[in-house]
Enzyme design. Structure first.
Site, PDB file in Angstrom:
ATOM      1  N   GLY A   8      -4.976  31.396   0.571  1.00  0.00           N
ATOM      2  CA  GLY A   8      -5.557  30.994   1.863  1.00  0.00           C
ATOM      3  C   GLY A   8      -5.618  32.129   2.865  1.00  0.00           C
ATOM      4  O   GLY A   8      -5.549  31.895   4.071  1.00  0.00           O
ATOM      5  N   ALA A  10      -8.123  34.069   3.615  1.00  0.00           N
ATOM      6  CA  ALA A  10      -9.455  34.443   4.130  1.00  0.00           C
ATOM      7  C   ALA A  10      -9.596  34.160   5.625  1.00  0.00           C
ATOM      8  O   ALA A  10     -10.282  34.892   6.329  1.00  0.00           O
ATOM      9  CB  ALA A  10     -10.550  33.711   3.342  1.00  0.00           C
ATOM     10  N   THR A  11      -8.957  33.094   6.109  1.00  0.00           N
ATOM     11  CA  THR A  11      -9.129  32.730   7.528  1.00  0.00           C
ATOM     12  C   THR A  11      -7.800  32.252   8.127  1.00  0.00           C
ATOM     13  O   THR A  11      -6.809  32.060   7.420  1.00  0.00           O
ATOM     14  CB  THR A  11     -10.154  31.569   7.706  1.00  0.00           C
ATOM     15  OG1 THR A  11      -9.627  30.408   7.055  1.00  0.00           O
ATOM     16  CG2 THR A  11     -11.513  31.915   7.140  1.00  0.00           C
ATOM     17  N   ILE A  13      -4.357  31.204   9.753  1.00  0.00           N
ATOM     18  CA  ILE A  13      -2.968  31.689   9.655  1.00  0.00           C
ATOM     19  C   ILE A  13      -2.837  32.685   8.491  1.00  0.00           C
ATOM     20  O   ILE A  13      -2.192  33.729   8.620  1.00  0.00           O
ATOM     21  CB  ILE A  13      -2.006  30.487   9.467  1.00  0.00           C
ATOM     22  CG1 ILE A  13      -2.013  29.610  10.723  1.00  0.00           C
ATOM     23  CG2 ILE A  13      -0.602  30.973   9.132  1.00  0.00           C
ATOM     24  CD1 ILE A  13      -1.285  28.273  10.563  1.00  0.00           C
ATOM     25  N   SER A 112       4.336  24.501   5.323  1.00  0.00           N
ATOM     26  CA  SER A 112       4.373  23.043   5.480  1.00  0.00           C
ATOM     27  C   SER A 112       3.714  22.717   6.828  1.00  0.00           C
ATOM     28  O   SER A 112       2.710  23.333   7.195  1.00  0.00           O
ATOM     29  CB  SER A 112       5.824  22.562   5.389  1.00  0.00           C
ATOM     30  OG  SER A 112       5.912  21.177   5.576  1.00  0.00           O
ATOM     31  N   TYR A 149      -2.217  13.976   4.819  1.00  0.00           N
ATOM     32  CA  TYR A 149      -1.910  15.365   5.176  1.00  0.00           C
ATOM     33  C   TYR A 149      -0.399  15.542   5.390  1.00  0.00           C
ATOM     34  O   TYR A 149       0.233  16.406   4.770  1.00  0.00           O
ATOM     35  CB  TYR A 149      -2.677  15.757   6.439  1.00  0.00           C
ATOM     36  CG  TYR A 149      -2.380  17.164   6.891  1.00  0.00           C
ATOM     37  CD1 TYR A 149      -3.018  18.252   6.300  1.00  0.00           C
ATOM     38  CD2 TYR A 149      -1.432  17.422   7.881  1.00  0.00           C
ATOM     39  CE1 TYR A 149      -2.726  19.558   6.690  1.00  0.00           C
ATOM     40  CE2 TYR A 149      -1.137  18.711   8.279  1.00  0.00           C
ATOM     41  CZ  TYR A 149      -1.788  19.775   7.683  1.00  0.00           C
ATOM     42  OH  TYR A 149      -1.482  21.066   8.071  1.00  0.00           O
TER      43      TYR A 149
HETATM   44  N1  NAD Z   1      -3.677  25.146  12.132  1.00  0.00           N
HETATM   45  C1  NAD Z   1      -2.674  24.288  12.303  1.00  0.00           C
HETATM   46  O1  NAD Z   1      -2.507  23.688  13.392  1.00  0.00           O
HETATM   47  C2  NAD Z   1      -1.693  24.049  11.206  1.00  0.00           C
HETATM   48  C3  NAD Z   1      -0.536  23.287  11.501  1.00  0.00           C
HETATM   49  C4  NAD Z   1       0.375  23.053  10.470  1.00  0.00           C
HETATM   50  C5  NAD Z   1       0.161  23.562   9.216  1.00  0.00           C
HETATM   51  N2  NAD Z   1      -0.978  24.293   8.976  1.00  0.00           N
HETATM   52  C6  NAD Z   1      -1.167  24.789   7.620  1.00  0.00           C
HETATM   53  O2  NAD Z   1      -1.386  26.186   7.658  1.00  0.00           O
HETATM   54  C7  NAD Z   1      -2.183  26.569   6.540  1.00  0.00           C
HETATM   55  C8  NAD Z   1      -3.336  27.423   7.034  1.00  0.00           C
HETATM   56  O3  NAD Z   1      -4.137  26.625   7.885  1.00  0.00           O
HETATM   57  P1  NAD Z   1      -5.186  27.226   8.918  1.00  0.00           P
HETATM   58  O4  NAD Z   1      -5.053  26.423  10.147  1.00  0.00           O
HETATM   59  O5  NAD Z   1      -5.081  28.689   8.940  1.00  0.00           O
HETATM   60  O6  NAD Z   1      -6.546  26.738   8.230  1.00  0.00           O
HETATM   61  P2  NAD Z   1      -7.860  27.510   7.759  1.00  0.00           P
HETATM   62  O7  NAD Z   1      -8.830  26.453   7.390  1.00  0.00           O
HETATM   63  O8  NAD Z   1      -8.246  28.535   8.761  1.00  0.00           O
HETATM   64  O9  NAD Z   1      -7.360  28.280   6.474  1.00  0.00           O
HETATM   65  C9  NAD Z   1      -7.101  27.614   5.274  1.00  0.00           C
HETATM   66  C10 NAD Z   1      -7.460  28.538   4.140  1.00  0.00           C
HETATM   67  O10 NAD Z   1      -7.234  27.833   2.916  1.00  0.00           O
HETATM   68  C11 NAD Z   1      -8.358  28.048   2.083  1.00  0.00           C
HETATM   69  N3  NAD Z   1      -8.560  26.935   1.167  1.00  0.00           N
HETATM   70  C12 NAD Z   1      -8.883  25.659   1.481  1.00  0.00           C
HETATM   71  N4  NAD Z   1      -9.108  24.946   0.369  1.00  0.00           N
HETATM   72  C13 NAD Z   1      -8.909  25.791  -0.679  1.00  0.00           C
HETATM   73  C14 NAD Z   1      -9.006  25.638  -2.079  1.00  0.00           C
HETATM   74  N5  NAD Z   1      -9.383  24.474  -2.643  1.00  0.00           N
HETATM   75  N6  NAD Z   1      -8.743  26.708  -2.861  1.00  0.00           N
HETATM   76  C15 NAD Z   1      -8.409  27.917  -2.296  1.00  0.00           C
HETATM   77  N7  NAD Z   1      -8.303  28.107  -0.964  1.00  0.00           N
HETATM   78  C16 NAD Z   1      -8.556  27.056  -0.169  1.00  0.00           C
HETATM   79  C17 NAD Z   1      -9.537  28.157   3.055  1.00  0.00           C
HETATM   80  O11 NAD Z   1     -10.683  28.745   2.450  1.00  0.00           O
HETATM   81  C18 NAD Z   1      -8.937  28.958   4.175  1.00  0.00           C
HETATM   82  O12 NAD Z   1      -9.069  30.348   3.983  1.00  0.00           O
HETATM   83  C19 NAD Z   1      -2.621  25.277   5.853  1.00  0.00           C
HETATM   84  O13 NAD Z   1      -1.780  25.030   4.751  1.00  0.00           O
HETATM   85  C20 NAD Z   1      -2.405  24.247   6.925  1.00  0.00           C
HETATM   86  O14 NAD Z   1      -2.188  22.959   6.399  1.00  0.00           O
HETATM   87  C21 NAD Z   1      -1.899  24.547   9.926  1.00  0.00           C
END
Ligand code: NAD
Length: 253
Positions: A8, A10-11, A13, A112, A149
């Site tokens: 993950g 690419a974008t 966190i 998580s 989720y």
């Molecule tokens: N943003 C928040 O508020 C938040 C809060 C708690 C937890 N999280 C967790 O943090 C992590 C990152 O989230 P984010 O907010 O940066 O989201 P994001 O959508 O910016 O990044 C998620 C990344 O996962 C990749 N991804 C999604 N589905 C995939 C698949 N099937 N195969 C391979 N890669 C895949 C996406 O392409 C993307 O690069 C996630 O696990 C999310 O659940 C985020």
């Protein structure tokens, strides 16, 4: 300098984690749907196997650490996807790469969520923890996106705690971060959804520190957990959420 595998990246966190590790001079092998060193779909067993094979090819000398950050949010219409990417996309990668991590630096960080404690869907949680992806997908389809989720993230944290001792015995320290609301493409997509937009504005106002998290806030904690300064932290779920979990569950910890 070490070699890290990161899903993950690419974008959001994950991209911040990738940048911080690269800025510190490390090599980071990114697994993602696209724009990655290894393009793979972690929602399927085939995709996960190809990701594992790809990392093994690029890091035959061992991994300093593994960070599983790929995930999808609660608003995706296919609830089974939430279970598959968020839970199996992490657990299977740990299982498939743990020997390389033990051979290298012995650190794993899972991502998580501070929503993890909120799910009480026992059948869904049991299916995840039993490793039954098909049943977990069926159960996920019967509950709300938010439950699917938060359940995926709770099961991930519980799987980690159940496996902490055996992984430690193999020379691996595993921990998880539990981010609160963080401004990324994922949350932007939910905030743009008319069904959630207003609720999110109210939710943000309730964060004790008065602001949402940034990807850098999360990457800072991950970098710390991968560092020597965290050498006695093992099996912990670290909330990085501006005080939200403490506010919502002051007496449960
Ligand atoms: N943003 C928040 O508020 C938040 C809060 C708690 C937890 N999280 C967790 O943090 C992590 C990152 O989230 P984010 O907010 O940066 O989201 P994001 O959508 O910016 O990044 C998620 C990344 O996962 C990749 N991804 C999604 N589905 C995939 C698949 N099937 N195969 C391979 N890669 C895949 C996406 O392409 C993307 O690069 C996630 O696990 C999310 O659940 C985020």
């Amino acid at each position: 300098m070490g070699v890290y595998a990161l899903t993950g990246g690419a974008t959001g966190i994950g991209a911040a984690i990738k940048q911080q590790l690269r800025d510190a001079g490390h090599r980071v092998i990114v697994v993602d749907l696209k724009d990655a060193d290894i393009n793979a779909d972690l929602s399927t067993a085939e995709g996960r196997n190809s990701a594992i094979a790809g990392v093994r090819e690029l890091a035959a000398e061992g991994l300093q650490g593994l960070i599983t950050c790929a995930g999808v949010a609660s608003h995706v219409p296919n609830r089974a996807l939430i279970a598959s990417v968020n839970y199996f996309g992490s657990v299977d990668l740990v299982e498939g790469l743990k020997d390389l991590v033990a051979q290298g630096g012995g650190r794993i960080v899972l991502v998580s969520s501070n929503s993890a404690p909120m799910c009480q869907q026992t059948d869904y949680l049991d299916a995840l923890l039993a490793g039954d992806e098909k049943l977990a997908g069926i159960k996920a389809a019967e509950i709300t996106g938010q439950e699917a989720y938060s359940g995926s993230k709770q099961a991930l944290a519980r799987w980690m705690r159940r496996n902490t001792k055996s992984l430690a015995g193999a020379g691996i320290s595993i921990n998880a971060i539990a981010p609160g609301y963080t401004e990324t493409p994922m949350t932007q997509a939910v905030a743009n959804d008319p069904a959630y937009g207003d609720a999110i504005k109210q939710f943000l106002k309730s964060i004790p520190l008065g602001r949402p998290g940034s990807p850098a806030d999360m990457a800072n904690m991950v970098e710390f957990l991968l560092s020597d300064k965290a050498s006695f932290i093992c099996g912990s779920v670290l909330f990085v959420d501006g005080g939200h979990d403490a506010m919502l569950r002051p007496d449960n910890f």
